[in-house]
Design an enzyme around this catalytic site. Structure first.
Site, short mmCIF file in Angstrom:
data_model
loop_
_atom_site.label_atom_id
_atom_site.label_comp_id
_atom_site.label_asym_id
_atom_site.label_seq_id
_atom_site.Cartn_x
_atom_site.Cartn_y
_atom_site.Cartn_z
N ASP A 1 0.91 -3.25 -2.60
CA ASP A 1 1.11 -4.70 -2.51
C ASP A 1 0.42 -5.32 -0.99
O ASP A 1 0.20 -4.53 -0.28
CB ASP A 1 2.73 -4.85 -2.43
CG ASP A 1 3.08 -6.22 -2.27
OD1 ASP A 1 2.56 -7.14 -2.84
OD2 ASP A 1 4.14 -6.56 -1.65
N LYS A 2 0.65 -6.72 -0.98
CA LYS A 2 0.06 -7.12 0.34
C LYS A 2 0.92 -7.67 1.40
O LYS A 2 1.34 -7.17 2.27
CB LYS A 2 -0.92 -8.59 -0.04
CG LYS A 2 -1.56 -9.09 1.03
CD LYS A 2 -2.33 -10.36 0.87
CE LYS A 2 -1.27 -11.50 0.77
NZ LYS A 2 -0.57 -12.05 1.69
#
EC number: 7.6.2.1
Length: 1293
Positions: free
Chosen positions: A417-418
């Site tokens: 995920d970012k």
């Protein structure tokens, strides 16, 4: 007769009443399957009273066993292991006389020992659970007693559904309760859910609306409502039902009305609730899942090799059975007693089972137990690694899956995920655009750069969270709550006194989101806001639709939306949240504000509507307004007043603390506060907001439409305090709001694209003023949806979407989310290790690309491929086109790789960027293969605008279709699905709670910890376990073959050349501990080398230690060593009259020493612990056999071992045989290893050689330099010699 008939009728009536009671009970159970009805426990309705008794009590029991059930249940569980069943069968088989191999009692020792060790471990774990259960069940709470008409102390385990429970500040909630009363006059209370989901920011809960008891002391006797809700479910954020009052009015219930077990009451003096779920039916207990258990790839490989061992065992036993039959058939005139009555075929059948017993060691019974012990040891060292400890958060790595540590060393694809994973998830307001005008906040950007530099300098130091508007540390426990209570921390050996001490100190909270940097207002925007107090804006300008007036109304609505469109809880260090509203009274009354609007001839709140404030003729305020028009000095005075207000409000508002459920909300509220649009207080019905030039306004709060991943927005419905109109303020993702806006501005869209290119997180702000008739129709549907139980979520979603249409776009915000420390270095290291890194995010494409550049996932020399399609056919064509482009570009890129790598320091490659809509088509069956082929040729993939479902689908596609080891890492609830799908799931305990952590196999606090976890611990765990398994197989096959070779010289009768005690203890005791130490402590490569050279991770992956080839090589080596170990003593004793025990003595001794020395050869690390264990293993063997030889006379019938070992060990031939056997057995392995390392050195060996050569080369050069300079200018070699530095540089170069 009459008496008899009366008796019969009474009996019939009793039977009927019993039948009716049973029928009602049965119907109650049937009703329980659909929904739950809760009434006070003191109800007079017998049917409802019986129904309450059917619900579970509040006593919890997490233990697996009781005193009576432990033995049968534990045995039953252990018999699920095939190996245990196999050895129990062999032990029972040894009691059959015709196939008995040795004393039946001795055959029971291995299986009893293994079962006992496992049982002791299980009972100890269960006892620890019992102690915790006992402590929790004995906690006290105040429960209302209807007979005594007061609250009495009861244990938690005695609480029942329908009881009224009273709790005070800092007390823990004993069961899931519906909130009926709060001492807060607004009917709210605050809870901390850290014990439930790890989130430490306060949550607001509301008293059930519609109760006629608010504002007065709650009396349980007056409560006669009926609660109907859903059956127990494990969803923490969902609760559906309604409460029906005596008047027949139904009020919908939601999660904000429910107090969950294990949460803590904060900042509220007293709350009273009625229990709706108790014990194991509470949401906390239904979510109480222990450590996750998965099967690693290594264990799957091991099961296959165990089957091959079974095949070898059957072949050897069949060979012995056939050999014994042939031997009996060809036996003529035997000189010893032979059973002539048994046919050779039947005798061979008996020998088959005898050999199964004799050669049982070939199946390693202790291997599975040893693997569990080794993994526990590995987890211990991982858990206590200081490099994986976060001092700032005081958190260390959590190993939730106990048996997949070795999979960390085999990862090929990493999906990340970012937000919150690669970034801090600590948002800071950066810039905004309102009414199409962009405000860059340049000073804020410069201060952010300074802050970044200071943060990098102070990396590794402990930081205390501070308010974005004050320099004071945050205290998150109200000083007004002095009542001490038992915390759940006491359940982990902490005392209540310690908890109280902690409560009295300032404690930073990781999830109390607040900006660590003050937002510096933009000068241009400040000047426009000052016009609120400026008398130069005339009524005529407003009526004529002047652009500046309309823009100012947009600005005011924009910051009002930032302040109120959220779920932020307001509190202060010295006051509780509900007391924050009492700090000061509103600056102006409503009438005064209306008059001020007229005086300034400006109506910002009604500029977008057809309504305007009423005019007040000839009032003092209006006369003052006319006077100021002719006096410019008074105009300057008005601006100065606003300046003073904006400067002085910072001191007043600095005491306010904002606790938000997301960092975005906290950043926006702080941004609004920087412009003096301050959220001062929140209640269930209203909001108190300070506006520049207007003072405090009470804004009635009608509805909150919370954020969800489907709508991607949230809204608040309020009644305007001036116009009385219903206004909807909405904030959400730009992709959604821009579609819902009536007239989206092109200039705003350009600003959005610019923000995304800078890597900022963007949100759009909008409003709507619905017509009264439209609102009334929507309100009816909304109330119906809120009170429904079935399909409630779908109805609420549809209701929100009907209201959030035809929005007026106010503006957009850009929030910066800083990268975590060492993220670029970590990603670069993982790529060098051969791990493909994918980023799956819900952000805009431009934002994701910018972050990819920042974290070095995307380099300047990489070729970017974008996939944004509007249809499935276009997606198919684009995938084909991109495949051809990659195929054509690979050749040219390969030619340029050397030059590019030398100039830019990285290997060029293709990076695919795909949006969510295109990804949805690419994951369909028709396009799946093309998408896979394209991604396999790409260096990395970035999936933008992806949903949680798409994330899990991508991970599953790569895992299943490519057959690779996958790892998913994330920090939020939207990452849970992909974490669970991946082979290894890692949660980051960051700013979004603990949902990801609770679903993960491992939990870390920072992304940078991945490099050490994978490259070092993963590499070690895989290497250790793989080598330990091979070593177990080797030593078992080697020793079993000694017994098998002996069968050729005893007529395949199943006899052995050693006593049965040594045979059993050889693998169980004498050679069992060294492999454990080997599996826990061995290090084939130092940690520093593994971190400096990530390529070693890929090299270890490509040349796997534990593969089928290595299994068979190990088996062949064991066969060879067993041949040497058996036949060297055989030929040495050939022609002599030694007995079978004397013949077996040097064989056993040589075998033991060969097996131990074999491990020394295989070990890459040799510490004093290794040496001590090896010495103790050898000493235990010699000590046992010598004592056995001296003391035992009839211990091993029919043989007599008395004096055999002492006699053998006193003769020189014994030691000559042992030395010769050991050298001949181990010499080929040493020679082959040396030859292989010379011709095909491993990456690890190359690294060691290079380090050694560089060190030697450097030493020689420094020696030459020292000699030359000592002969020349006689300069001394020291750090203070200025002339030394350039010479050193020349030598080293």
């Amino acid at each position: 007769m009459q008496t008899s008939s009366e008796h019969s009728s009474s009996v019939l009536e009793s039977h009927n009443s019993s039948f009716e009671r049973l029928f009602r009970l049965h119907s109650g159970k049937e009703h329980l399957r659909k929904k739950r009805i809760v009434v006070p426990h003191s109800t007079e309705d017998e049917e409802l009273s019986e129904l309450l008794k059917l619900y579970k009590g509040n006593k919890i029991r997490t233990t697996k066993y009781s005193l009576l059930s432990f033995l049968p249940k534990n045995l039953f569980e252990q018999l699920h292991r095939f190996a245990n069943v196999y050895f129990i069968f062999l032990a029972a088989l040894n009691f059959v006389p015709v196939v008995e191999a040795f004393q039946p009692e001795i055959s029971l020792i291995p299986i009893i020992l293994v079962l006992s060790v496992t049982a002791v471990k299980d009972i100890w774990e269960d006892y620890c659970r019992f102690k915790v259960d006992h402590l929790i069940n004995r906690l006290l709470c105040h429960v209302y007693c209807s007979t005594q008409k007061t609250y009495v102390d009861k244990c938690w385990m005695d609480v029942r559904v329908g009881d009224f429970v009273r709790l005070s500040c800092n007390e823990i909630i004993p069961a899931d309760m519906l909130l009926l009363y709060s001492s807060d006059p607004r009917g709210v209370c605050y809870i901390e859910t850290a014990n439930l989901d790890g989130e430490t920011n306060l949550k607001q809960r509301e008293v059930v609306s519609g109760l006629p008891l608010q504002g007065v002391e709650f009396t349980p006797e007056s409560f006669c409502s009926r609660i109907e809700c859903e059956n127990p479910k494990n969803d923490l954020s969902r609760f559906r039902g309604y409460i029906e009052h005596s008047s027949g009015v139904r009020i919908g219930l939601q999660s904000s009305n429910l107090l969950l077990r294990s949460c803590t009451i904060r900042n509220t003096e007293t709350v009273i609730g009625i229990v709706v779920y108790a014990g194991h039916e509470t949401k906390a207990m239904m979510n109480n899942s222990g450590p996750r258990y998965k099967r690693s790839q290594l264990e799957k490989r091991l099961n296959m090799d165990i089957l091959w061992c079974v095949v070898l065992l059957i072949i050897m036993c069949l060979s012995a059975a056939i050999g014994h039959g042939l031997w009996l058939k060809n036996l003529n005139d035997p000189v010893f007693q032979v059973d002539d009555e048994t046919s050779p075929a039947l005798a061979g059948f008996y020998v088959f089972w005898t050999m199964i017993i004799v050669l049982q060691v070939l199946i390693p019974i202790s291997l599975y137990v040893s693997i569990e012990v080794v993994k526990l040891g590995q987890i211990y060292f991982i858990h206590n690694d200081l490099a994986l400890y976060n001092e700032q958060l005081d958190s260390r790595i959590q190993c939730r899956a106990l048996n997949i540590t070795e999979d960390l060393g085999q990862i090929q694809y990493l999906f990340s995920d970012k937000t919150g994973t690669l970034t801090e998830n600590k948002m800071v307001f950066r810039r905004c655009s309102i009414y199409g005008v962009e405000y860059p906040h340049e000073e804020n950007g410069r201060r952010l750069e300074v802050y970044e530099a200071e943060k990098n300098e102070a990396a590794g130091q402990s930081v205390t969270l501070k308010s974005g508007c004050s320099g004071k540390s945050l205290s998150y426990r109200s000083l007004s709550c002095n009542r001490s209570s038992v915390s759940l921390h006491t359940l982990t050996a902490e005392s209540a006194e310690e908890d109280d001490q902690v409560s009295s100190h300032v404690q930073p909270r990781t999830n109390a989101f607040c900006s660590r940097m003050e937002v510096v207002p933009d000068p241009q925007l400040v000047r426009k806001l000052k016009l609120l107090c400026s008398p130069v804006v005339h009524l005529s300008d407003c009526s004529s639709g002047n652009t500046s007036t309309l823009e100012l109304s947009y600005i005011t609505d924009f910051f009002l939306a930032l302040a109120i469109c959220n779920t932020v809880v307001v509190s202060s260090p010295s006051q509780s949240p509900h007391e924050a509203s009492e700090i000061r009274t509103p600056l102006k009354s409503l009438e005064e504000i209306k008059q001020m609007f007229q005086r300034f001839s400006f109506a910002p709140f009604s500029a977008l509507t057809s309504h305007s404030p009423p005019q007040i003729k000839d009032s003092p305020q209006s006369r003052a307004s006319r006077d100021t028009k002719t006096n410019p000095d008074m105009a300057g005075q008005g601006v100065e007043n606003l300046n003073r207000e904006m400067d002085s409000d910072g001191d007043t508002h600095s005491e306010l603390l904002y606790e938000a459920e997301s960092p975005d909300e906290a950043a926006l509220v702080h941004a609004a506060q920087a412009y003096c649009c301050t959220l001062r207080c929140r209640t269930a019905e209203s909001l108190l907001v300070d506006l520049p030039g207007l003072g405090s306004l009470a804004v009635p709060l009608l509805h909150i439409l919370p954020f969800d991943s489907n709508r991607k927005r949230m809204s608040v419905v309020v009644r305007h305090p001036l116009t009385g109109q219903v206004v909807v303020y909405t904030k959400g993702a730009d992709s959604v709001i821009m579609d819902l806006a009536e007239t989206p501005k092109e200039q705003t869209q350009k600003h959005l694209d610019s923000y995304a290119r800078e890597g900022l997180r963007t949100l759009c702000i909008a409003k709507k003023v619905p017509l009264l008739e439209e609102y009334d129709v929507w309100l009816k549907d909304q109330l119906l949806a809120e009170s429904s139980i079935e399909n409630r979520e779908e109805l609420l979603l549809a209701s929100a979407e009907r209201l959030e249409t035809n929005l007026t776009l106010l503006g957009t915000t850009g929030i910066v989310d800083r990268l975590q420390e060492e993220v670029p270095e970590t990603i670069e290291t993982l790529q060098r290790a051969g791990i493909k890194v994918w980023v799956l995010t819900g952000d805009k494409q431009e934002t994701a690309i910018n972050i990819a550049y920042a974290c070095k996932l995307l380099h300047a020399n990489d070729q970017l491929l974008t996939a944004n399609c509007g249809s499935k056919n276009a997606c198919a064509a684009l995938l084909e086109e991109l495949k051809l482009e990659v195929q054509c570009g690979e050749g040219s890129m390969t030619d340029l790789t050397a030059r590019v790598e030398s100039s830019l320091g990285s290997v060029a490659g293709f990076i695919l960027v795909i949006d969510g809509r295109t990804l949805n088509w690419a994951l369909q069956e028709e396009l799946k293969s093309n998408f896979l082929e394209l991604t396999c040729r790409c260096k990395a993939v970035i999936c933008c605008r992806s949903t949680p479902l798409q994330k899990s689908q991508v991970v599953q596609l790569i895992r299943d279709q490519l057959g690779v080891m996958t790892l998913a890492v994330g920090d939020g609830a939207n990452d849970v699905s992909m974490i669970q799908v991946a082979d290894v799931g890692i949660g980051i305990s960051g700013q979004e709670g603990m949902q990801a952590v609770m679903s993960s196999d491992f939990a870390i606090s920072r992304f940078k910890h991945l490099s050490k976890l994978l490259l070092v611990h993963g590499h070690w765990c895989y290497s250790r376990l793989a080598n330990m398994i091979l070593y177990f197989i080797y030593k078992n096959v080697m020793y079993v073959n000694l017994l098998f070779w002996y069968q050729f010289f005893c007529g395949f009768s199943g006899s052995v050349m050693t006593n049965s005690w040594v045979l059993i203890f050889f693998n169980l005791i004498f050679t069992s501990i060294p492999p454990l130490i080997y599996g826990i402590l061995d290090q084939d490569t130092p940690a520093d080398t593994l971190m400096e050279q990530p390529e070693l991770y890929q090299a270890a992956h490509t040349s796997k230690v534990y593969v089928p080839n290595m299994f068979w090589i190990t088996v062949l080596d064991a066969f060879y060593q067993s041949l040497v170990c058996f036949f060297v003593p055989y030929f040495a004793f050939a022609g002599s009259d030694v007995g079978e025990l004397s013949f077996g003595s040097p064989i056993n001794t040589s075998a033991l020493l060969i097996i131990l020395l074999h491990q020394v050869i295989e070990s890459k690390t040799l510490t004093w612990i290794h040496i001590l264990v090896l010495v103790l293993s050898g000493s235990s063997y010699f000590g046992f056999v010598l004592l056995f030889s001296v003391l035992c006379v009839t211990c091993s019938p029919p043989t007599n071992p008395l004096g055999v070992e002492t006699l053998q060990m006193s003769q020189p031939l014994f030691y000559i045989i042992c030395i010769l056997t050991i050298v001949m057995a181990l010499l080929p392995r040493l020679l082959l290893r040396a030859l292989h390392n010379t011709l095909h050195p491993s990456a690890v060996l190359k690294s060691d050689q290079m380090d050694r050569m560089n060190a030697e080369k450097y030493s020689r050069r420094m020696l030459c330099w020292t000699r030359s300079h000592s002969r020349g200018n006689r300069l001394s070699v020291c750090a203070d010699n200025a002339g030394l530095e350039p010479s050193v540089a020349e030598v080293v170069s």
